[in-house]
Design a protein around this motif. Structure first.
Motif, PDB file in Angstrom:
ATOM      1  N   ASP A 107       0.764  -1.099   0.016  1.00 51.54           N
ATOM      2  CA  ASP A 107      -0.154   0.004   0.177  1.00 51.54           C
ATOM      3  C   ASP A 107       0.860   1.266  -0.207  1.00 51.54           C
ATOM      4  O   ASP A 107       0.144   2.244   0.213  1.00 51.54           O
ATOM      5  CB  ASP A 107      -0.944  -0.025   1.076  1.00 51.54           C
ATOM      6  CG  ASP A 107      -0.296  -0.002   2.496  1.00 51.54           C
ATOM      7  OD1 ASP A 107       0.929   0.237   2.333  1.00 51.54           O
ATOM      8  OD2 ASP A 107      -0.800  -0.055   3.614  1.00 51.54           O
ATOM      9  N   GLY A 108       2.156   1.050   0.074  1.00 49.90           N
ATOM     10  CA  GLY A 108       2.925   2.281  -0.210  1.00 49.90           C
ATOM     11  C   GLY A 108       3.158   3.055   1.216  1.00 49.90           C
ATOM     12  O   GLY A 108       3.471   4.185   1.201  1.00 49.90           O
ATOM     13  N   GLN A 109       2.831   2.435   2.395  1.00 51.36           N
ATOM     14  CA  GLN A 109       2.693   3.370   3.496  1.00 51.36           C
ATOM     15  C   GLN A 109       3.812   2.817   4.460  1.00 51.36           C
ATOM     16  O   GLN A 109       4.064   1.677   4.640  1.00 51.36           O
ATOM     17  CB  GLN A 109       1.339   3.095   4.226  1.00 51.36           C
ATOM     18  CG  GLN A 109       0.221   3.512   3.398  1.00 51.36           C
ATOM     19  CD  GLN A 109       0.287   5.150   2.916  1.00 51.36           C
ATOM     20  OE1 GLN A 109       0.877   5.996   3.936  1.00 51.36           O
ATOM     21  NE2 GLN A 109       0.230   5.461   1.731  1.00 51.36           N
ATOM     22  N   LEU A 110       4.186   3.737   5.360  1.00 51.22           N
ATOM     23  CA  LEU A 110       4.949   3.368   6.551  1.00 51.22           C
ATOM     24  C   LEU A 110       4.101   3.248   7.957  1.00 51.22           C
ATOM     25  O   LEU A 110       3.360   3.815   8.194  1.00 51.22           O
ATOM     26  CB  LEU A 110       6.071   4.565   6.871  1.00 51.22           C
ATOM     27  CG  LEU A 110       7.108   4.637   5.664  1.00 51.22           C
ATOM     28  CD1 LEU A 110       7.961   5.983   5.967  1.00 51.22           C
ATOM     29  CD2 LEU A 110       8.141   3.606   5.932  1.00 51.22           C
ATOM     30  N   TYR A 111       4.753   2.216   8.570  1.00 51.17           N
ATOM     31  CA  TYR A 111       3.877   1.851   9.820  1.00 51.17           C
ATOM     32  C   TYR A 111       4.885   1.801  11.170  1.00 51.17           C
ATOM     33  O   TYR A 111       6.098   1.447  10.607  1.00 51.17           O
ATOM     34  CB  TYR A 111       3.208   0.594   9.689  1.00 51.17           C
ATOM     35  CG  TYR A 111       1.978   0.409   8.723  1.00 51.17           C
ATOM     36  CD1 TYR A 111       0.765   1.090   8.676  1.00 51.17           C
ATOM     37  CD2 TYR A 111       2.220   0.023   7.409  1.00 51.17           C
ATOM     38  CE1 TYR A 111      -0.254   1.270   7.974  1.00 51.17           C
ATOM     39  CE2 TYR A 111       1.174  -0.014   6.392  1.00 51.17           C
ATOM     40  CZ  TYR A 111       0.155   0.636   6.717  1.00 51.17           C
ATOM     41  OH  TYR A 111      -0.698   0.689   5.625  1.00 51.17           O
ATOM     42  N   SER A 112       4.421   2.052  12.186  1.00 51.18           N
ATOM     43  CA  SER A 112       5.378   1.692  13.581  1.00 51.18           C
ATOM     44  C   SER A 112       5.413   0.413  13.418  1.00 51.18           C
ATOM     45  O   SER A 112       4.430  -0.244  13.219  1.00 51.18           O
ATOM     46  CB  SER A 112       4.852   2.449  14.730  1.00 51.18           C
ATOM     47  OG  SER A 112       4.672   3.838  14.557  1.00 51.18           O
ATOM     48  N   SER A 113       6.723  -0.180  13.864  1.00 53.33           N
ATOM     49  CA  SER A 113       6.917  -1.657  13.866  1.00 53.33           C
ATOM     50  C   SER A 113       7.681  -1.988  14.794  1.00 53.33           C
ATOM     51  O   SER A 113       8.846  -1.240  15.421  1.00 53.33           O
ATOM     52  CB  SER A 113       7.313  -1.895  12.297  1.00 53.33           C
ATOM     53  OG  SER A 113       7.861  -3.453  12.407  1.00 53.33           O
ATOM     54  N   THR A 114       7.725  -3.316  15.465  1.00 53.26           N
ATOM     55  CA  THR A 114       8.502  -3.723  16.388  1.00 53.26           C
ATOM     56  C   THR A 114       9.218  -5.164  15.670  1.00 53.26           C
ATOM     57  O   THR A 114       7.966  -5.885  15.116  1.00 53.26           O
ATOM     58  CB  THR A 114       7.936  -4.122  17.770  1.00 53.26           C
ATOM     59  OG1 THR A 114       7.517  -2.810  18.227  1.00 53.26           O
ATOM     60  CG2 THR A 114       8.871  -4.830  18.479  1.00 53.26           C
ATOM     61  N   ILE A 115      10.425  -5.507  15.865  1.00 55.02           N
ATOM     62  CA  ILE A 115      10.908  -6.971  15.275  1.00 55.02           C
ATOM     63  C   ILE A 115      11.637  -7.462  16.645  1.00 55.02           C
ATOM     64  O   ILE A 115      12.091  -6.911  17.532  1.00 55.02           O
ATOM     65  CB  ILE A 115      11.883  -6.872  14.312  1.00 55.02           C
ATOM     66  CG1 ILE A 115      13.151  -5.847  14.920  1.00 55.02           C
ATOM     67  CG2 ILE A 115      11.351  -6.170  13.033  1.00 55.02           C
ATOM     68  CD1 ILE A 115      14.271  -5.924  13.484  1.00 55.02           C
ATOM     69  N   LYS A 116      11.240  -8.709  16.840  1.00 54.15           N
ATOM     70  CA  LYS A 116      11.485  -9.630  18.010  1.00 54.15           C
ATOM     71  C   LYS A 116      12.015 -11.082  17.366  1.00 54.15           C
ATOM     72  O   LYS A 116      11.185 -11.737  17.034  1.00 54.15           O
ATOM     73  CB  LYS A 116      10.316  -9.736  18.986  1.00 54.15           C
ATOM     74  CG  LYS A 116      10.703 -10.426  20.158  1.00 54.15           C
ATOM     75  CD  LYS A 116       9.550 -10.398  20.871  1.00 54.15           C
ATOM     76  CE  LYS A 116       9.904 -11.141  22.457  1.00 54.15           C
ATOM     77  NZ  LYS A 116       8.706 -11.308  23.360  1.00 54.15           N
ATOM     78  N   PRO A 117      13.077 -11.388  17.561  1.00 55.49           N
ATOM     79  CA  PRO A 117      13.491 -12.844  17.472  1.00 55.49           C
ATOM     80  C   PRO A 117      12.826 -13.600  18.253  1.00 55.49           C
ATOM     81  O   PRO A 117      12.794 -13.541  19.535  1.00 55.49           O
ATOM     82  CB  PRO A 117      15.203 -12.841  17.569  1.00 55.49           C
ATOM     83  CG  PRO A 117      15.577 -11.380  17.768  1.00 55.49           C
ATOM     84  CD  PRO A 117      14.442 -10.608  18.291  1.00 55.49           C
ATOM     85  N   VAL A 118      12.350 -14.857  17.676  1.00 59.63           N
ATOM     86  CA  VAL A 118      11.680 -16.030  18.395  1.00 59.63           C
ATOM     87  C   VAL A 118      12.703 -17.064  18.197  1.00 59.63           C
ATOM     88  O   VAL A 118      12.842 -17.792  17.383  1.00 59.63           O
ATOM     89  CB  VAL A 118      10.455 -16.343  18.166  1.00 59.63           C
ATOM     90  CG1 VAL A 118      10.111 -17.498  18.856  1.00 59.63           C
ATOM     91  CG2 VAL A 118       9.532 -14.991  18.184  1.00 59.63           C
TER      92      VAL A 118
END
Length: 217
Positions: A107-118
């Motif tokens: 959709d061409g949009q930026l979003y707040s994000s979190t990455i977390k290794p599992v």
């Protein structure tokens, strides 16, 4: 048969448990490497560049994609291969998670994000719109963790230069190569792969990509 005193056996067992506990988080907390997205259409290469985690498209199931949904007309023809997806992810204090922005090419949009290794084989991605409507997916590791890129990390570059400087008559030590790219593994007896007989890595060190080396707002 050799018998160990009971207390000595307990000491060995406790030491093994302590080492496993101490080492496992270190392995699990590394989000760098190549990760296949949930639907399998792309691989994202994650590396630490200029103190933040970045991720860029390193492989596409269907080559030749373009960023056609970008709201900026000037970017609608840029290739999606090598495009930054995870943007300036900062480590959260006290937890094995990084926060920043994720770019959604759908959709061409930026979003707040979190990455977390599992563990060591999965990476959870969570993204939210204005703090709600949160969703996410899990990526699967397909490439090993990546050492610090000398090119993309001034501190690492400075340390490497200092270590490589000759002192007196002694020759400068040879430094191990550090890069934001993933080298293919070579098994014993197997010939080194080349671009002629294997799929080429067209992205390489993502810290050198223009949007990561010189982020544009």
């Amino acid at each position: 048969m050799l018998h160990c005193p009971r207390t000595f056996e307990r000491t060995i067992a406790f030491s093994g448990l302590f080492l496993a506990t101490a080492l496992s988080p270190a392995l699990a907390a590394d989000p760098t490497g190549d990760w296949k997205v949930a639907d399998g259409v792309a691989t994202i290469r994650v590396a630490q560049c200029t103190g933040s985690m970045w991720g860029a498209v390193s492989w596409e199931k269907t080559p030749g994609g373009i960023d056609k949904n970008n709201p900026d007309p000037a970017k609608q023809t840029r290739p999606t291969l090598g495009m930054a997806i995870l943007i300036e992810m900062k480590k959260r204090s006290g937890v094995d998670a990084w926060e920043g922005q994720v770019y959604n090419a759908k959709d061409g949009q930026l979003y707040s994000s979190t990455i977390k290794p599992v563990g060591i084989d999965q990476l959870e991605i969570q993204g939210c719109v204005l703090g709600f409507l949160c969703g996410g997916e899990t990526w699967t590791r397909v490439g090993p963790p990546i050492p610090l890129s000398v090119a993309g990390n001034p501190a690492a570059k400075g340390a490497a230069t200092k270590m490589a400087a000759p002192s007196g008559p002694q020759a400068a030590p040879q430094l191990p190569k550090t890069t934001g790219s993933v080298a293919p593994a070579t098994k014993p007896g197997q010939k080194q792969t080349t671009a002629a007989n294997a799929s080429a890595d067209l992205v390489g060190d993502i810290c050198l990509l223009p949007d990561i080396a010189r982020p544009t707002r």
